[in-house]
Scaffold this motif. Structure first.
Motif, PDB file in Angstrom:
ATOM      1  N   ASP A   8      -0.839   0.405  11.425  1.00  0.00           N
ATOM      2  CA  ASP A   8      -0.494   1.790  11.743  1.00  0.00           C
ATOM      3  C   ASP A   8      -0.931   2.162  13.154  1.00  0.00           C
ATOM      4  O   ASP A   8      -0.184   2.816  13.890  1.00  0.00           O
ATOM      5  CB  ASP A   8      -1.118   2.760  10.734  1.00  0.00           C
ATOM      6  CG  ASP A   8      -0.480   2.663   9.357  1.00  0.00           C
ATOM      7  OD1 ASP A   8       0.700   2.250   9.273  1.00  0.00           O
ATOM      8  OD2 ASP A   8      -1.153   2.997   8.366  1.00  0.00           O
ATOM      9  N   ARG A  10      -1.435   0.110  15.687  1.00  0.00           N
ATOM     10  CA  ARG A  10      -0.611  -0.641  16.638  1.00  0.00           C
ATOM     11  C   ARG A  10       0.768  -0.008  16.776  1.00  0.00           C
ATOM     12  O   ARG A  10       1.306   0.117  17.876  1.00  0.00           O
ATOM     13  CB  ARG A  10      -0.494  -2.108  16.196  1.00  0.00           C
ATOM     14  CG  ARG A  10      -1.807  -2.854  16.280  1.00  0.00           C
ATOM     15  CD  ARG A  10      -1.729  -4.198  15.627  1.00  0.00           C
ATOM     16  NE  ARG A  10      -1.081  -5.147  16.521  1.00  0.00           N
ATOM     17  CZ  ARG A  10      -0.697  -6.358  16.161  1.00  0.00           C
ATOM     18  NH1 ARG A  10      -0.891  -6.782  14.934  1.00  0.00           N
ATOM     19  NH2 ARG A  10      -0.124  -7.157  17.022  1.00  0.00           N
ATOM     20  N   PHE A  11       1.337   0.392  15.654  1.00  0.00           N
ATOM     21  CA  PHE A  11       2.664   0.999  15.691  1.00  0.00           C
ATOM     22  C   PHE A  11       2.619   2.344  16.409  1.00  0.00           C
ATOM     23  O   PHE A  11       3.486   2.645  17.236  1.00  0.00           O
ATOM     24  CB  PHE A  11       3.241   1.149  14.280  1.00  0.00           C
ATOM     25  CG  PHE A  11       4.688   1.521  14.294  1.00  0.00           C
ATOM     26  CD1 PHE A  11       5.658   0.555  14.525  1.00  0.00           C
ATOM     27  CD2 PHE A  11       5.086   2.831  14.119  1.00  0.00           C
ATOM     28  CE1 PHE A  11       7.006   0.901  14.578  1.00  0.00           C
ATOM     29  CE2 PHE A  11       6.427   3.183  14.166  1.00  0.00           C
ATOM     30  CZ  PHE A  11       7.386   2.209  14.397  1.00  0.00           C
ATOM     31  N   GLU A  12       1.622   3.135  16.117  1.00  0.00           N
ATOM     32  CA  GLU A  12       1.467   4.438  16.773  1.00  0.00           C
ATOM     33  C   GLU A  12       1.316   4.280  18.282  1.00  0.00           C
ATOM     34  O   GLU A  12       1.853   5.066  19.066  1.00  0.00           O
ATOM     35  CB  GLU A  12       0.260   5.176  16.190  1.00  0.00           C
ATOM     36  CG  GLU A  12       0.112   6.583  16.669  1.00  0.00           C
ATOM     37  CD  GLU A  12       1.178   7.517  16.135  1.00  0.00           C
ATOM     38  OE1 GLU A  12       1.493   8.496  16.855  1.00  0.00           O
ATOM     39  OE2 GLU A  12       1.707   7.307  15.028  1.00  0.00           O
ATOM     40  N   LEU A  14       2.663   2.200  20.214  1.00  0.00           N
ATOM     41  CA  LEU A  14       3.925   1.877  20.893  1.00  0.00           C
ATOM     42  C   LEU A  14       4.460   3.084  21.647  1.00  0.00           C
ATOM     43  O   LEU A  14       5.043   2.949  22.721  1.00  0.00           O
ATOM     44  CB  LEU A  14       4.981   1.412  19.882  1.00  0.00           C
ATOM     45  CG  LEU A  14       4.778   0.067  19.236  1.00  0.00           C
ATOM     46  CD1 LEU A  14       5.831  -0.152  18.145  1.00  0.00           C
ATOM     47  CD2 LEU A  14       4.821  -1.051  20.252  1.00  0.00           C
ATOM     48  N   ARG A  27       9.888   0.553  12.252  1.00  0.00           N
ATOM     49  CA  ARG A  27       8.661   0.165  11.545  1.00  0.00           C
ATOM     50  C   ARG A  27       8.959  -0.927  10.517  1.00  0.00           C
ATOM     51  O   ARG A  27       8.202  -1.893  10.394  1.00  0.00           O
ATOM     52  CB  ARG A  27       8.047   1.393  10.866  1.00  0.00           C
ATOM     53  CG  ARG A  27       6.764   1.082  10.141  1.00  0.00           C
ATOM     54  CD  ARG A  27       6.238   2.320   9.409  1.00  0.00           C
ATOM     55  NE  ARG A  27       5.027   1.990   8.724  1.00  0.00           N
ATOM     56  CZ  ARG A  27       3.812   2.093   9.237  1.00  0.00           C
ATOM     57  NH1 ARG A  27       3.649   2.541  10.464  1.00  0.00           N
ATOM     58  NH2 ARG A  27       2.757   1.758   8.537  1.00  0.00           N
ATOM     59  N   PHE A  30       9.180  -4.241  12.245  1.00  0.00           N
ATOM     60  CA  PHE A  30       7.858  -4.725  12.652  1.00  0.00           C
ATOM     61  C   PHE A  30       7.075  -5.229  11.444  1.00  0.00           C
ATOM     62  O   PHE A  30       6.302  -6.180  11.566  1.00  0.00           O
ATOM     63  CB  PHE A  30       7.075  -3.624  13.376  1.00  0.00           C
ATOM     64  CG  PHE A  30       7.403  -3.504  14.831  1.00  0.00           C
ATOM     65  CD1 PHE A  30       6.495  -3.902  15.793  1.00  0.00           C
ATOM     66  CD2 PHE A  30       8.616  -2.996  15.247  1.00  0.00           C
ATOM     67  CE1 PHE A  30       6.787  -3.791  17.144  1.00  0.00           C
ATOM     68  CE2 PHE A  30       8.922  -2.874  16.589  1.00  0.00           C
ATOM     69  CZ  PHE A  30       8.008  -3.272  17.546  1.00  0.00           C
ATOM     70  N   GLU A  31       7.258  -4.599  10.299  1.00  0.00           N
ATOM     71  CA  GLU A  31       6.584  -5.060   9.080  1.00  0.00           C
ATOM     72  C   GLU A  31       7.085  -6.442   8.678  1.00  0.00           C
ATOM     73  O   GLU A  31       6.322  -7.254   8.149  1.00  0.00           O
ATOM     74  CB  GLU A  31       6.778  -4.060   7.946  1.00  0.00           C
ATOM     75  CG  GLU A  31       5.986  -2.781   8.139  1.00  0.00           C
ATOM     76  CD  GLU A  31       6.319  -1.675   7.140  1.00  0.00           C
ATOM     77  OE1 GLU A  31       7.372  -1.771   6.448  1.00  0.00           O
ATOM     78  OE2 GLU A  31       5.544  -0.714   7.056  1.00  0.00           O
ATOM     79  N   GLU A  34       5.362  -9.003  12.394  1.00  0.00           N
ATOM     80  CA  GLU A  34       4.379  -8.309  13.221  1.00  0.00           C
ATOM     81  C   GLU A  34       4.193  -8.964  14.589  1.00  0.00           C
ATOM     82  O   GLU A  34       3.602  -8.366  15.484  1.00  0.00           O
ATOM     83  CB  GLU A  34       3.041  -8.200  12.493  1.00  0.00           C
ATOM     84  CG  GLU A  34       3.083  -7.226  11.330  1.00  0.00           C
ATOM     85  CD  GLU A  34       1.724  -6.947  10.727  1.00  0.00           C
ATOM     86  OE1 GLU A  34       0.722  -6.920  11.471  1.00  0.00           O
ATOM     87  OE2 GLU A  34       1.667  -6.763   9.498  1.00  0.00           O
ATOM     88  N   PHE A  37       4.877  -7.175  17.992  1.00  0.00           N
ATOM     89  CA  PHE A  37       3.816  -6.535  18.778  1.00  0.00           C
ATOM     90  C   PHE A  37       3.330  -7.467  19.885  1.00  0.00           C
ATOM     91  O   PHE A  37       3.133  -7.051  21.020  1.00  0.00           O
ATOM     92  CB  PHE A  37       2.607  -6.181  17.896  1.00  0.00           C
ATOM     93  CG  PHE A  37       2.799  -5.022  16.965  1.00  0.00           C
ATOM     94  CD1 PHE A  37       3.043  -3.742  17.433  1.00  0.00           C
ATOM     95  CD2 PHE A  37       2.683  -5.206  15.589  1.00  0.00           C
ATOM     96  CE1 PHE A  37       3.185  -2.666  16.558  1.00  0.00           C
ATOM     97  CE2 PHE A  37       2.812  -4.150  14.710  1.00  0.00           C
ATOM     98  CZ  PHE A  37       3.067  -2.878  15.196  1.00  0.00           C
TER      99      PHE A  37
END
Length: 119
Positions: A8, A10-12, A14, A27, A30-31, A34, A37
């Protein structure tokens, strides 16, 4: 990005560098992998050096005839640059990161494409 960060976080993060369009769909991609990233982190120095006049966005691409979804890193540059060779620069960038793509197994998951920056 540090590996100690949660998915979460790492995604935030971005959103600090990229305009993330359709974050829910992105998302999900990416799930599934991963390592996207890792590829984006590896790309940042090249983006900053070669595309300092650009804005970057992450978009979803859907190809229904192939039942395929993937993330597009859109390199949005001024229209004049878009019309004068940015596609070749992006191909060159892709060649520079080929070894990283192979090492982390991120191929079709992320495509880099040019776009025109809003003025």
């Amino acid at each position: 990005m540090e590996n100690e960060l949660s998915f979460d976080e790492r995604f935030e993060a971005l959103g600090e560098y990229f305009n993330v369009e359709s974050p829910g769909e992105i998302r999900k991609q990416f799930e599934k992998n991963e390592n996207i990233f890792v590829l984006l982190d590896g790309l940042k120095p090249f983006l900053e050096k070669s595309f300092c006049d650009a804005e970057f966005s992450l978009e979803m691409n859907f190809e229904p005839e192939m039942d395929d979804k993937f993330v597009i890193l859109r390199v949005n540059v001024p229209e004049e640059r878009f019309n004068n060779g940015v596609s070749e620069e992006i191909r060159s960038l892709d060649l520079k990161i080929w070894d990283l793509r192979r090492d982390i197994q991120v191929f079709r998951d992320l495509s880099i494409m040019p776009g025109i920056k809003d003025v």
